[in-house]
Each structure stands twice: as structure tokens, then as C-alpha cells.
Design an enzyme around this catalytic site. Structure first.
Site, PDB file in Angstrom:
ATOM      1  N   ARG A  85       0.819  -1.221   0.000  1.00  0.00           N
ATOM      2  CA  ARG A  85       0.000   0.000   0.000  1.00  0.00           C
ATOM      3  C   ARG A  85       0.853   1.272   0.000  1.00  0.00           C
ATOM      4  O   ARG A  85       0.398   2.307  -0.493  1.00  0.00           O
ATOM      5  CB  ARG A  85      -0.960  -0.005   1.192  1.00  0.00           C
ATOM      6  CG  ARG A  85      -2.174  -0.880   0.944  1.00  0.00           C
ATOM      7  CD  ARG A  85      -3.161  -0.787   2.085  1.00  0.00           C
ATOM      8  NE  ARG A  85      -4.429  -1.419   1.721  1.00  0.00           N
ATOM      9  CZ  ARG A  85      -5.443  -1.557   2.561  1.00  0.00           C
ATOM     10  NH1 ARG A  85      -5.351  -1.122   3.798  1.00  0.00           N
ATOM     11  NH2 ARG A  85      -6.564  -2.134   2.156  1.00  0.00           N
ATOM     12  N   LYS A 113     -16.244 -18.253   4.619  1.00  0.00           N
ATOM     13  CA  LYS A 113     -17.687 -18.420   4.801  1.00  0.00           C
ATOM     14  C   LYS A 113     -18.506 -17.929   3.620  1.00  0.00           C
ATOM     15  O   LYS A 113     -18.251 -16.863   3.071  1.00  0.00           O
ATOM     16  CB  LYS A 113     -18.134 -17.639   6.034  1.00  0.00           C
ATOM     17  CG  LYS A 113     -17.481 -18.140   7.306  1.00  0.00           C
ATOM     18  CD  LYS A 113     -18.080 -17.450   8.505  1.00  0.00           C
ATOM     19  CE  LYS A 113     -17.578 -18.116   9.766  1.00  0.00           C
ATOM     20  NZ  LYS A 113     -16.786 -17.204  10.589  1.00  0.00           N
ATOM     21  N   GLY A 160     -10.101  -9.117   0.152  1.00  0.00           N
ATOM     22  CA  GLY A 160      -9.741 -10.091   1.175  1.00  0.00           C
ATOM     23  C   GLY A 160      -8.358 -10.668   0.974  1.00  0.00           C
ATOM     24  O   GLY A 160      -7.400  -9.946   0.720  1.00  0.00           O
ATOM     25  N   GLY A 203     -11.849  -4.733   1.881  1.00  0.00           N
ATOM     26  CA  GLY A 203     -13.280  -4.439   2.041  1.00  0.00           C
ATOM     27  C   GLY A 203     -13.833  -3.570   0.920  1.00  0.00           C
ATOM     28  O   GLY A 203     -14.965  -3.771   0.472  1.00  0.00           O
TER      29      GLY A 203
HETATM   30  C1  3PG Z   1      -8.774  -1.798   5.053  1.00  0.00           C
HETATM   31  O1  3PG Z   1      -7.636  -2.210   5.225  1.00  0.00           O
HETATM   32  O2  3PG Z   1      -9.765  -2.527   4.969  1.00  0.00           O
HETATM   33  C2  3PG Z   1      -8.947  -0.317   4.903  1.00  0.00           C
HETATM   34  O3  3PG Z   1      -7.755   0.345   5.149  1.00  0.00           O
HETATM   35  C3  3PG Z   1     -10.045   0.178   5.795  1.00  0.00           C
HETATM   36  O4  3PG Z   1      -9.770  -0.132   7.130  1.00  0.00           O
HETATM   37  P1  3PG Z   1     -10.982  -0.516   8.080  1.00  0.00           P
HETATM   38  O5  3PG Z   1     -11.508  -1.855   7.618  1.00  0.00           O
HETATM   39  O6  3PG Z   1     -10.408  -0.531   9.462  1.00  0.00           O
HETATM   40  O7  3PG Z   1     -12.023   0.569   7.930  1.00  0.00           O
HETATM   41 MG    MG Z   2     -11.167  -3.573   6.242  1.00  0.00          MG
END
Ligand code: 3PG
Ligand code: MG
Length: 401
Positions: free
Chosen positions: A36, A197, A351, A374
Site C-alpha cells: 500500500r 464463509k 480479502g 473491504g
Molecule cells: C482496510 O484495510 O480494509 C482499509 O484500510 C479500511 O480499514 P478498516 O476496515 O479498518 O475501515
Molecule cells: Mg477492512
């Protein structure tokens, strides 16, 4: 998607607030995977080379509105400096006198990382006064944090109400790559899906069932699909509720989408065990547990993927961290790479998929590897990402202004 990008504005000598997703894995104060960080370099170098004064905002982890020293961005700023090959400053807060002082002291071409925005509860609450404070750090807002675009927080959504807002190069690249999956994707379109899941991926299945030609299913969720079809999966991890898998099977039949489930499996006696790994037919699982798709399944999945022209890789096929259970993911990775060389578009994300692709060495052969976990998942579920919606709204407003 209609938004402006860095190419649409002149940032020379401007004070720029850049939201990056520097939420990298940390262990004992040391940055782990730097993917990242590397992904921010195009945008940050571009701004620096144009003499912009660059205030970088990000979150790290989930400090829950409190100052948690182990979640300071200071070591991340140091890792960024290393990657950039130039100095990166650090400000101990993202709002208030410390932040304002740091912003005022910046010179042309300087990059300063401001402390974790989630040290303040107002960040996740998307508090307008807090967003306005963040906006004071610059004259224009660049949202480059695709990985956090699914959060409607002050630094990802709120700030766009108070400054002209454009997408950075990473945000632009991510959205362009993902658009290939939604805007008239080349067929056959195949989704390789895994993960623990079914219940975590119902939204992805439901949304993609209207677009894809086939799913190839692995990971823990494949056990649930097998159980839903009456296979005795022994002690394998599976959802207690077979309802969602049953519904997805019915929906796929209705929509004429092929759902490929494993026809054989690599099993063992315990989750952590490598020594007793064996490939067996489904009827021979006994009281063991499935830890990877079997070789016959891997070959069949690979054939489906080699024939695809659009591919999403959304989760490993087995416990790829262990050599004994890598074959499924490795085999389909090679097939996706072949398809990509033959002209298919392949996108990895959501994921564990990106981590598996990196670990097994096929990430560089994909068309695009998303930095989003996410965020990519929510995109694949067909949801609107608030960070992107804010950029679109800002563009619409600037067009009518
Ligand atoms: C992640 O890694 O999913 C993003 O940086 C967002 O972080 P968070 O899921 O804690 O909101
Ligand atoms: Mg996240």
C-alpha cells in the site's frame, strides 16, 4: 463514474491534502507488507515534482477514537521516505495547533504525513467540523485512498464538501480496472471465489450472478456448498446454516450460471497439520478436514479459467500459507496468468486474494491487483463507495459552478 483526477487540475505550488490508505500491517513497530505504501508513490511523486505542498492523511488500524501509540503513522512515514527516496516530514496530529503549524511551515515540494486520523472519534463519525479542520490543511483535496473508499469518514468523504476534490492516480487506476468488470465485461466472465464463509460473500455472489458466466469455488466456503449438496465433509470448516449456499445454487441454476464446486479434496487430520495431507475423492473424506481443492478440481477449474476473457480472483482455494495446501491456488493462478497473456482481463482483490497472489508469485502477471480488501468486496457487491460518490458529487458541482 464521473470524477475529476489530478490531470484535470494545476497543482503547481498548491497546498494539497492527500488522503492515502497507509493502513499497512504492523508488527512490533515495524511495517510489514509495503504494497500500500508503494501504491501511493505515483501520486506523491507527481505532486512533489510539481512543487506542491503535500499534507498526507491516513488511518492506521482501528484505534477507536483514542491515541494508541502503537498505531502511530510515524514509522509508516519513515517507510514512505525510504520508498520515495526523499524526506517525508511527520506532524504529531492531524488537526489543531500542531497540524496547523506543520501545514504553515511546509515548503514547495515538501511531503508531510499527519498523524492517524482515527485518533479522533470525529473521523469515523464524519463530523463536519472535523472535516472542515482537515480541509484547512490545503486548498485542494486529492482522494487516493481506494482501500478506504467504502468508509464514509471525515477524511474520505467529509473533506470533499469543503475543498475542490479530485481522484489521485491510484484511485483512478483502481476504479478503471474495476470498471472493466462492470461496464460490458468481455465474456466468458469467470469469478474464482474463496474465503472461509459463504455468508461473508453472499453479496458478491448475488451481484455477480447477473454478470458472470461461471464461478469456481474453493476455500472453506466450498465445503458449505458441498454440504448443501449432501456431501459429507467430515470435520471440515463449514457454515452451520446451509440456507445461503442453497439459495445461491438455486439462483445460479435459474440464471444459467455454472457453479463449479470441488470434485476431490486435499484433506488432513488437523488444521495445522502438513504431514498427513492426502488427496482423496469426496466419498473418502471420513472424519478428516478439507484444506485445499483436490488436483482433479484444480485441473478442471484451470480449464474454465483458461477459456475466460474476464476474470476476478476473489479468494484462495485452500490454506495457501502451507505448501501442502497450495496446489489449488497455484494451479488456478497459473491458469489466470495464461488467460491474461492471451488477452483476458484479470483483476485480483477483496480479502486474502491479493496476499495469496503475491505469496505464490502470480500477482505481477495479473492485469490489476487491487489494494482494496473491504472496498473491493463492496464494489463487487455492487455497492456505492462513499469516497467515490463524494468525488462524483464534487465533479458535478464544479461543472455547474
Ligand atoms: C482496510 O484495510 O480494509 C482499509 O484500510 C479500511 O480499514 P478498516 O476496515 O479498518 O475501515
Ligand atoms: Mg477492512
Amino acid at each position: 463514474m464521473q470524477f475529476r483526477t489530478l490531470n484535470d487540475v494545476d497543482v503547481r505550488g498548491m497546498r494539497v491534502v492527500v488522503r492515502e490508505d497507509l493502513n499497512v500491517p504492523m508488527k512490533d513497530g515495524v511495517v510489514g507488507d509495503e504494497t500500500r505504501i508503494v501504491a501511493t508513490l505515483d501520486t506523491l511523486r507527481y505532486l512533489r515534482n510539481r512543487g506542491a505542498r503535500v499534507a498526507v492523511l491516513s488511518h492506521l488500524g482501528r484505534p477507536d477514537g483514542k491515541v494508541v501509540p502503537s498505531l502511530s503513522l510515524r514509522p509508516v512515514a519513515a517507510a514512505l521516505a525510504e520508498r520515495l527516496g526523499s524526506d517525508v516530514g511527520f506532524a504529531g496530529d492531524c488537526v489543531g495547533p500542531v497540524a496547523d503549524g506543520a501545514a504553515a511551515a511546509m515548503e514547495d515540494g515538501e511531503i508531510v504525513v499527519f498523524e492517524n486520523v482515527r485518533f479522533h472519534p470525529e473521523e469515523e463519525a464524519n463530523d463536519p467540523a472535523f472535516a472542515r479542520e482537515l480541509a484547512k490543511l490545503g486548498e485542494i483535496y486529492v482522494n487516493d485512498a481506494f482501500g478506504t473508499a467504502h468508509r464514509a469518514h471525515a477524511s474520505t468523504e467529509g473533506v470533499a464538501h469543503y475543498l475542490p476534490a479530485v481522484a489521485g492516480f491510484l484511485m483512478e487506476a483502481e476504479l478503471q480496472a474495476l470498471a472493466a468488470l462492470t461496464n460490458d465485461p468481455k465474456k466468458p466472465f469467470v469469478c474464482a471465489i474463496g474465503g472461509a464463509k459463504v455468508k461473508d460473500k453472499v453479496g458478491v455472489f448475488t451481484n455477480l450472478l447477473d454478470r458472470v458466466s461461471a464461478f469456481v469455488i474453493g476455500g472453506g466456503m466450498a465445503n458449505t456448498f458441498l454440504a448443501a449438496q449432501g456431501v459429507d465433509v467430515g470435520r471440515s470448516l463449514r457454515d452451520a446454516d446451509l440456507g445461503p449456499a442453497t439459495q445461491i445454487i438455486a439462483l445460479a441454476r435459474e440464471k444459467n450460471v455454472s457453479l463449479h464446486v470441488p470434485t476431490d479434496a486435499v484433506v488432513s487430520t488437523a488444521f495445522g497439520d502438513d504431514a498427513n495431507a492426502t488427496a482423496v475423492a469426496l466419498a473418502e473424506i471420513g472424519d478428516r478436514m478439507i484444506l485445499d481443492i483436490g488436483p482433479e478440481s484444480a485441473r478442471a477449474y484451470a480449464e474454465v479459467l483458461r477459456g475466460a476473457r474476464t476474470i476476478v480472483f476473489n479468494g484462495p482455494m485452500g490454506v495457501y500459507e502451507k505448501p501442502a495446501y497450495q496446489n489449488g491456488t497455484r494451479t488456478i493462478g497459473a491458469a489466470i496468468a495464461d488467460a491474461t497473456r492471451a488477452g483476458a482481463t484479470s483483476v485480483v482483490g477483496g480479502g486474502d486474494a491479493a496476499a495469496a497472489a503475491a505469496e505464490l508469485g502470480f500477482a505481477s502477471e495479473m492485469t490489476h491487483v487491487s489494494t482494496g480488501g473491504g472496498a473491493t468486496l463492496e464494489f463487487l457487491e455492487g455497492k456505492t463507495l462513499p469516497g467515490v460518490a463524494a468525488l462524483e458529487r464534487a465533479a458535478a458541482q464544479s461543472a455547474t459552478a
